[in-house]
Write a protein that holds these residues in place. Structure first.
Motif, mmCIF file in Angstrom:
data_model
loop_
_atom_site.group_PDB
_atom_site.id
_atom_site.type_symbol
_atom_site.label_atom_id
_atom_site.label_comp_id
_atom_site.label_asym_id
_atom_site.label_seq_id
_atom_site.Cartn_x
_atom_site.Cartn_y
_atom_site.Cartn_z
ATOM 1 N N PRO A 57 62.647 39.667 38.333
ATOM 2 C CA PRO A 57 62.189 38.288 38.078
ATOM 3 C C PRO A 57 62.421 37.354 39.250
ATOM 4 C CG PRO A 57 63.496 39.141 36.237
ATOM 5 C CD PRO A 57 63.669 40.104 37.366
ATOM 6 N N ASP A 58 63.392 37.685 40.141
ATOM 7 C CA ASP A 58 63.606 36.848 41.331
ATOM 8 C C ASP A 58 62.544 37.094 42.395
ATOM 9 O OD1 ASP A 58 64.560 39.443 41.601
ATOM 10 O OD2 ASP A 58 66.097 38.897 43.043
ATOM 11 N N LEU A 59 61.734 38.119 42.199
ATOM 12 C CA LEU A 59 60.604 38.413 43.087
ATOM 13 C C LEU A 59 59.312 37.870 42.497
ATOM 14 C CD1 LEU A 59 59.041 39.999 45.341
ATOM 15 C CD2 LEU A 59 59.166 41.996 43.806
ATOM 16 N N CYS A 60 59.055 38.205 41.243
ATOM 17 C CA CYS A 60 57.808 37.831 40.571
ATOM 18 C C CYS A 60 58.142 37.021 39.322
ATOM 19 C CB CYS A 60 57.006 39.083 40.211
ATOM 20 S SG CYS A 60 55.491 38.759 39.301
ATOM 21 N N GLY A 61 57.716 35.759 39.299
ATOM 22 C CA GLY A 61 58.022 34.915 38.149
ATOM 23 C C GLY A 61 56.990 34.993 37.046
ATOM 24 N N ARG A 62 55.756 35.373 37.415
ATOM 25 C CA ARG A 62 54.706 35.504 36.403
ATOM 26 C C ARG A 62 53.712 36.548 36.885
ATOM 27 N NH1 ARG A 62 50.871 30.664 33.799
ATOM 28 N NH2 ARG A 62 49.947 31.963 32.135
ATOM 29 N N PHE A 63 53.278 37.396 35.961
ATOM 30 C CA PHE A 63 52.357 38.474 36.321
ATOM 31 C C PHE A 63 51.257 38.547 35.270
ATOM 32 C CE2 PHE A 63 50.663 42.687 36.840
ATOM 33 C CZ PHE A 63 50.799 42.968 38.196
ATOM 34 N N SER A 64 50.008 38.468 35.749
ATOM 35 C CA SER A 64 48.848 38.546 34.854
ATOM 36 C C SER A 64 47.896 39.607 35.368
ATOM 37 C CB SER A 64 48.122 37.191 34.782
ATOM 38 O OG SER A 64 49.002 36.166 34.392
ATOM 39 N N GLY A 65 47.296 40.335 34.456
ATOM 40 C CA GLY A 65 46.374 41.388 34.866
ATOM 41 C C GLY A 65 45.396 41.734 33.765
ATOM 42 N N ARG A 66 44.347 42.448 34.149
ATOM 43 C CA ARG A 66 43.311 42.825 33.176
ATOM 44 C C ARG A 66 42.621 44.097 33.640
ATOM 45 N NH1 ARG A 66 39.169 38.352 31.686
ATOM 46 N NH2 ARG A 66 39.951 38.588 29.540
ATOM 47 N N VAL A 67 42.302 44.947 32.692
ATOM 48 C CA VAL A 67 41.527 46.161 32.945
ATOM 49 C C VAL A 67 40.044 45.837 32.772
ATOM 50 C CG1 VAL A 67 40.992 48.472 32.097
ATOM 51 C CG2 VAL A 67 43.389 47.708 32.251
ATOM 52 N N ILE A 68 39.231 46.288 33.726
ATOM 53 C CA ILE A 68 37.771 46.168 33.615
ATOM 54 C C ILE A 68 37.189 47.552 33.920
ATOM 55 C CG2 ILE A 68 35.670 45.027 34.436
ATOM 56 C CD1 ILE A 68 37.340 42.646 35.267
ATOM 57 N N ARG A 69 36.408 48.088 32.990
ATOM 58 C CA ARG A 69 35.826 49.408 33.160
ATOM 59 C C ARG A 69 34.306 49.320 33.315
ATOM 60 N NH1 ARG A 69 38.815 53.861 32.466
ATOM 61 N NH2 ARG A 69 40.947 53.625 31.632
ATOM 62 N N GLY A 70 33.776 50.333 34.003
ATOM 63 C CA GLY A 70 32.330 50.454 34.131
ATOM 64 C C GLY A 70 31.699 49.512 35.136
ATOM 65 N N VAL A 71 32.406 49.172 36.201
ATOM 66 C CA VAL A 71 31.830 48.276 37.206
ATOM 67 C C VAL A 71 30.938 49.070 38.159
ATOM 68 C CG1 VAL A 71 33.779 46.691 37.096
ATOM 69 C CG2 VAL A 71 33.808 48.540 38.771
ATOM 70 N N ASP A 72 29.987 48.381 38.759
ATOM 71 C CA ASP A 72 29.097 48.980 39.754
ATOM 72 C C ASP A 72 29.545 48.489 41.126
ATOM 73 O OD1 ASP A 72 27.111 50.031 41.304
ATOM 74 O OD2 ASP A 72 25.526 48.681 40.580
ATOM 75 N N ALA A 73 30.318 49.309 41.823
ATOM 76 C CA ALA A 73 30.835 48.908 43.133
ATOM 77 C C ALA A 73 29.749 48.818 44.182
ATOM 78 C CB ALA A 73 31.927 49.888 43.586
ATOM 79 N N HIS A 74 28.573 49.412 43.908
ATOM 80 C CA HIS A 74 27.468 49.348 44.866
ATOM 81 C C HIS A 74 26.687 48.044 44.748
ATOM 82 C CE1 HIS A 74 27.591 53.520 46.370
ATOM 83 N NE2 HIS A 74 28.084 53.805 45.175
ATOM 84 N N ALA A 75 27.022 47.227 43.775
ATOM 85 C CA ALA A 75 26.290 45.971 43.580
ATOM 86 C C ALA A 75 26.364 45.133 44.846
ATOM 87 C CB ALA A 75 26.863 45.208 42.395
ATOM 88 N N LYS A 76 25.285 44.423 45.118
ATOM 89 C CA LYS A 76 25.216 43.611 46.319
ATOM 90 C C LYS A 76 25.830 42.237 46.065
ATOM 91 C CE LYS A 76 21.994 41.945 49.826
ATOM 92 N NZ LYS A 76 20.569 41.854 50.250
ATOM 93 N N THR A 77 26.659 41.809 47.005
ATOM 94 C CA THR A 77 27.243 40.474 46.902
ATOM 95 C C THR A 77 26.142 39.429 47.015
ATOM 96 O OG1 THR A 77 29.257 41.292 47.974
ATOM 97 C CG2 THR A 77 28.962 38.908 47.858
#
Length: 817
Positions: free
Chosen positions: A216-236
């Motif tokens: 806790p002296d390193l990280c005071g708050r941690f948030s995260g989320r799983v996302i499945r099925g993304v298309d990494a080839h998508a164009k920005t």
């Protein structure tokens, strides 16, 4: 920090021109270092649609295109780009168009009606490189399908945008984002701020990655989320690429671009992991000795217990708050991701990047402080962009709040603020300033005026004391509105100290004796302290600018030796340098004050070093190396204003940096004030010095002190000089004999003795001289003079006999012969 003006104006749009906005930001403390256009000037370049593409009849790599550019007639244009095809929309340079010069400083490139291999070309289809938008010249710059044909390309691509370059001071971490600068702009100008709205993503998965925060002296708050099925080839999207590039970021891939975009937009560094490469659960903890991590930049680093990491069940995956690891990096093959946003304590991140000789945008922000209250909202922003661009299904946000800062209210007195700023600013106006800055406050009225109690928001790590709030009031009120007023205090000449010289007089005296002044850092290598001061417990720096400058010096010797080595490496052979600087010592007796720090003494010292020949090479004197007595003479010249009664004494003693047989402690009035001597042979060898330098270091106060002149009669009668040779034991020091002679001058018989000086020393090499093997002969010249009349032989003999008898009685001295 770079950002385009158009991006800033999506959050706040004050009714100011670009130059006026830049001036307003600069005057409020956000210095605008530069303004430059997003693209160089062009003309007659419009959006065109390729209608037909056929091969050139006489060239394999050229095509003949039919293009609709909104001119009312179809244009025939020859093009060699590999990605040209019917239906695309591209920039078209019409006949007469002006393109940016190919090289900087060159003339603009004009488009003319021409023939290529016999086919007429009525313009040119352009790539991004030809428009000087990027270095990409692999093909034409393809525009979105909904772009209006015939529209000026400068409007289509917003090429009249201006890029701001802002220089931020370290305390303004809240402005390390476009929204942060917009928040400041709204406070400065009074324009309304359009805060971003974070619409939560509706979870379609019921999946969370198990994460444990062990530190806790390193990280005071941690948030995260799983996302499945993304298309990494998508164009920005082009709008995102444009904003990234104009902010100094290179587009890499959609997933990486989104993370970078949100960091620039909101100031929130985040990280996207490839979920399929994570082994089991994750643990946020301190590193362990011997653990290694290959980073995204290709470097492999070793961590220890002072470096924070994110690890899975098998290995380390990331350097906390600094850079992700290569093993879980997203790629074009990534299908499932884990998005992380956390609050890292600034002290746990500060200095870690420097340890590994690189810096990152994330580390730069986290070590200054990032808002801990918006991790979930920013996860939602990143998630929405990922799903909109790359698709996918999101799980619920996993949020753990363990140890976040507690913001204590900071009090500011209106009367004190007005006194420091120098302008009478009313409490009502101060309240408006705090409101515009978004600083929640309570206002209390008192006998001494109003007082504000301000609770710093979670994104303002720079507000801790009353002076911080006064600074906020001053810069929003307007530094340019603070009038220049003459001081109200009386300007009086200070009385001169007749018993004290200026430090500048000492510097000039040393320069006159052929020494050049040098200025060095007060923080030095810890090894110098051990070698030259014998100091194992120096004053350590909490945040050194370099690992080899980690402690405060307690002696000037290390700095002078470093200057010597620098000059020797550049083929100098005769070196004379000095420094007037402070040293820093632990001293519990020192109390805190305006010019002092509790527990630390900071005396000013004068140090000097001489190396090489005593004189420049010349015909009038033989070449010889400088020695102890040369520098002793220089030091005595600096002490010269001291009277004979309290002149500097040189007492044989040992110092860690100096030769044990060629060094002395300098004393004045029985108090040690410094050292002089030849460098110890051990350090000559370690620091690779061909010859030993001579050094001295003396307290500046001792050199600055001088006695008031005392008038005395000038005798009109001639002096008498007598030479006496005394035989004494070799162990007896000359200074001891001189001290005893000084005591004898108080006798009535010796009142006429004006001066006694040693001019010769003799030691026998054989028994024929009449001296014992353990004896030496010292020859003194005694000067006698009286103001009342000419001295008679009897009076002189009595004085000499009194001195000789005293030395015989105390030290067993006898007249030679």
């Amino acid at each position: 920090m770079l950002f385009p003006e158009s991006w800033l104006r999506t959050f706040v749009d004050p009714q100011l021109s670009t130059d006026e906005l830049a001036h307003a930001l600069t005057m409020a403390g956000l210095e605008v270092e530069g303004l430059r256009p997003a693209a160089p000037p062009t003309s007659k370049i419009v959006v065109g649609k390729v209608l037909e593409v056929v091969k050139h009849p006489d060239a394999d790599k050229l095509n003949v295109c039919q293009v609709d550019a909104g001119t009312g007639a179809t244009l025939n244009i020859v093009c060699g780009a590999p990605n040209v095809k019917p239906g695309i929309k591209v920039p078209v340079a019409l006949v007469g168009a002006q393109l940016p010069p190919a090289e900087e400083g060159g003339a603009p490139f004009a488009i003319k009606l021409s023939k290529l291999r016999g086919v007429e070309s009525q313009g040119m289809l352009c790539s991004a490189r030809e428009l000087k938008l990027s270095e990409d010249h692999s093909g034409l710059l393809i525009l979105p399908d909904d772009t209006p044909v015939g529209e000026d390309i400068r409007r289509t691509l917003n090429l009249d945008d201006t890029i701001f370059e802002i220089k931020l001071t370290p305390n303004k971490a809240d402005c390390l984002s476009v929204f942060g600068v917009a928040r400041e702009t709204a406070a400065i100008t009074g324009a309304p701020l359009k805060a971003p709205v974070f619409t939560p993503v509706v979870p379609t998965l019921d999946e969370k990655l198990p994460v444990k925060v062990s530190a806790p002296d390193l990280c005071g708050r941690f948030s995260g989320r799983v996302i499945r099925g993304v298309d990494a080839h998508a164009k920005t999207p082009q709008w995102m690429v444009e904003r990234l590039e104009r902010s100094g970021q290179r587009s890499i891939s959609a997933l990486v671009d989104i993370s970078n975009y949100v960091m620039l937009e909101l100031g929130r560094p985040s990280h996207v992991f490839d979920l399929d490469k994570i082994h089991g659960s994750m643990d946020v903890r301190w590193g362990r000795p011997g653990e290694q991590l290959k980073l995204l930049n290709g470097n492999t680093v070793e961590v220890d217990g002072t470096v924070g990491v994110i690890a899975d069940d098998r290995e380390i995956e990331s350097l906390a708050g600094i850079m992700g690891g290569d093993s879980t990096a997203v790629s074009l093959d990534t299908k499932n991701i884990y998005v992380e946003a956390a609050f890292w304590w600034p002290d746990s991140i500060r200095g870690r990047s420097r340890r590994y000789n690189f810096s990152t945008d994330a580390g730069h922000r986290f070590e200054r402080g990032v808002d801990w209250s918006t991790t979930v909202e920013h996860i939602e922003r990143i998630s929405q962009l990922i799903i909109d661009i790359c698709g996918g299904s999101a799980g619920p946000v996993d949020d753990q709040t363990l140890n976040v800062p507690k913001r204590e209210p900071v009090t500011m007195r209106v009367a004190r603020a007005n006194r420091i700023i120098g302008v009478a600013i009313s409490a009502d106006e101060i309240a408006q300033i705090f409101t515009r800055l978004g600083l929640p406050f309570e206002r209390q009225a008192g006998d001494d005026g109003d007082t504000f109690s301000v609770t710093p928001p979670p994104y303002r790590f720079d507000i801790e004391i009353e002076e911080d709030l006064i600074e906020e009031v001053a810069r929003i009120y307007g530094f340019e509105k603070i009038p220049a007023r003459p001081p109200v205090a009386k300007s009086e000449m200070r009385a001169t100290h007749e018993t004290k010289r200026s430090i500048h007089a000492i510097r000039h005296a040393l320069a006159a004796r052929d020494y050049a002044e040098t200025v060095n850092f007060s923080f030095v290598d810890e090894e110098w302290e051990r070698d030259f001061a014998g100091n194992d417990k120096p004053v350590r720096l909490l945040n050194p600018i370099a690992s080899q400058l980690s402690v405060m010096r307690t002696t000037l010797f290390g700095s002078l030796i470093n200057v010597l080595r620098y000059n020797l490496n550049r083929r100098a052979d005769r070196i004379r340098v000095f420094e007037a600087g402070r040293v820093f010592l632990h001293d519990p007796a020192i109390k805190a004050g305006e010019m002092s720090v509790e527990g630390f003494a900071q005396p000013k010292m004068i140090g000097a070093l001489a190396y090489g020949p005593a004189l420049e090479e010349q015909w009038g004197a033989p070449t010889r190396a400088v020695d102890f007595f040369d520098m002793k003479g220089d030091l005595e010249a600096l002490f010269a204003p001291l009277g004979a009664a309290n002149a500097a004494r040189f007492v044989k003693a040992e110092h860690p940096a100096l030769h044990p047989g060629r060094s002395a402690r300098v004393e004045v009035d029985g108090r040690a004030v410094g050292w002089i001597g030849e460098l110890h042979p051990r350090w000559m060898q370690k620091y690779d010095l061909p010859h030993a330098p001579i050094l001295f270091e003396v307290e500046a106060d001792a050199l600055m002190a001088r006695a008031l002149p005392v008038p005395s009669d000038v005798s009109k009668f001639p002096p008498v000089r007598r030479d006496i040779a005394l035989v004494v034991d070799q162990k007896i020091e000359v200074q001891a004999l001189l001290d005893e002679i000084g005591k004898g001058l108080t006798d009535d018989a010796c009142r006429i003795v004006q001066k006694v000086a040693l001019f010769d020393e003799f030691r026998a090499k054989s028994n024929t001289s009449g001296l014992g093997a353990d004896e030496k002969s010292l020859a003194f010249r005694v000067t006698l003079q009286d103001t009342g009349g000419t001295l008679q032989d009897e009076t002189v003999d009595a004085a000499i006999k009194s001195l000789v008898d005293r030395l015989a009685r105390v030290y067993g001295a006898r007249l030679r012969g």
